[in-house]
Design a protein around this motif. Structure first.
Motif, PDB file in Angstrom:
ATOM      1  N   SER A 147      10.155  -7.115   1.235  1.00 43.78           N
ATOM      2  CA  SER A 147      10.261  -7.397  -0.202  1.00 43.78           C
ATOM      3  C   SER A 147       9.449  -6.397  -1.011  1.00 43.78           C
ATOM      4  CB  SER A 147       9.829  -8.824  -0.511  1.00 43.78           C
ATOM      5  OG  SER A 147       8.444  -8.992  -0.285  1.00 43.78           O
ATOM      6  N   ASN A 148       8.277  -6.019  -0.521  1.00 44.74           N
ATOM      7  CA  ASN A 148       7.450  -5.031  -1.220  1.00 44.74           C
ATOM      8  C   ASN A 148       8.197  -3.709  -1.324  1.00 44.74           C
ATOM      9  OD1 ASN A 148       5.467  -2.881  -1.660  1.00 44.74           O
ATOM     10  ND2 ASN A 148       3.942  -4.481  -1.398  1.00 44.74           N
ATOM     11  N   ILE A 149       8.736  -3.248  -0.219  1.00 41.60           N
ATOM     12  CA  ILE A 149       9.480  -1.985  -0.213  1.00 41.60           C
ATOM     13  C   ILE A 149      10.737  -2.104  -1.095  1.00 41.60           C
ATOM     14  CG2 ILE A 149      10.849  -0.431   1.239  1.00 41.60           C
ATOM     15  CD1 ILE A 149       8.793  -1.078   3.490  1.00 41.60           C
ATOM     16  N   GLY A 150      11.437  -3.225  -0.979  1.00 44.35           N
ATOM     17  CA  GLY A 150      12.646  -3.433  -1.767  1.00 44.35           C
ATOM     18  C   GLY A 150      12.381  -3.435  -3.264  1.00 44.35           C
ATOM     19  N   ILE A 151      11.326  -4.107  -3.699  1.00 44.47           N
ATOM     20  CA  ILE A 151      11.002  -4.148  -5.125  1.00 44.47           C
ATOM     21  C   ILE A 151      10.597  -2.766  -5.608  1.00 44.47           C
ATOM     22  CG2 ILE A 151       9.308  -5.011  -6.810  1.00 44.47           C
ATOM     23  CD1 ILE A 151      11.539  -6.985  -6.115  1.00 44.47           C
ATOM     24  N   ARG A 152       9.818  -2.040  -4.805  1.00 47.41           N
ATOM     25  CA  ARG A 152       9.424  -0.681  -5.213  1.00 47.41           C
ATOM     26  C   ARG A 152      10.643   0.231  -5.341  1.00 47.41           C
ATOM     27  NH1 ARG A 152       3.801   0.576  -4.721  1.00 47.41           N
ATOM     28  NH2 ARG A 152       2.666  -1.238  -3.959  1.00 47.41           N
TER      29      ARG A 152
END
Length: 183
Positions: A147-152
């Motif tokens: 989720s962190n990578i996806g949001i970034r």
């Protein structure tokens, strides 16, 4: 990201500090990073909220709030994401994490019954809390990182798209101005 949309639903910092129920947090609520809407703050808030959603403990929102304060990320987003686990999604999510934990430990997983009862759930928790928590932590970490990578990436894509749209507008405007001047 669509900051304007998110800002509509964000609480006012002064109103948060005036809340009697939150006074015990004192100076912690003074941190401006808890309400910022930056790529880092929102991505980290997603990471905290989703990780806490996968941990089968009571008071997940308190855990998410503590994580947000510790990592100086957006508090409302991290607390709100805990509601991914709700009475509808919780059995499926936690049974899935239990299966992952049982697979990693090499333990035979108990099948899900046709009818969910509190007795079955109590027996499952008594017998299978180690695979449940192991699977929950592993899936929680994996989903938090994704989720962190996806949001970034989503944020970066959105900013890039906005800049490209701005560039196109800036290129088109001088041409239209010339056309008007020639008439």
């Amino acid at each position: 990201m669509p900051r304007r949309i998110i800002k509509k639903y964000m609480p006012d910092p002064k109103k948060l500090q005036e809340q009697k129920s939150l006074r015990f947090l004192g100076k912690l609520l003074d941190d401006p990073g808890l309400l910022h809407l930056t790529r880092r703050s929102v991505a980290t808030a997603f990471m905290v909220g989703i990780f806490c959603a996968f941990i089968p403990v009571p008071f997940q929102m308190v855990l998410a709030a503590a994580g947000a304060m510790l990592l100086h990320c957006n508090l409302p987003i991290s607390v709100g994401l805990v509601w991914i686990t709700n009475p509808v999604t919780m059995p499926v999510m936690f049974y899935g994490t239990y299966l992952v934990g049982a697979w990693i430990l090499g333990v035979e997983a108990k099948p899900m019954p046709d009818e969910l009862t509190l007795e079955w759930l109590g027996q499952l928790l008594n017998d299978a809390w180690i695979p449940l928590y192991l699977g929950s932590v592993i899936i929680g970490i994996m989903m938090a990182i994704l989720s962190n990578i996806g949001i970034r990436l989503l944020w970066r894509w959105h900013v890039s798209k906005s800049w490209n749209r701005r560039k196109r507008r800036m290129l088109i405007l001088p041409e239209k101005k010339q056309d008007i001047d020639e008439e």
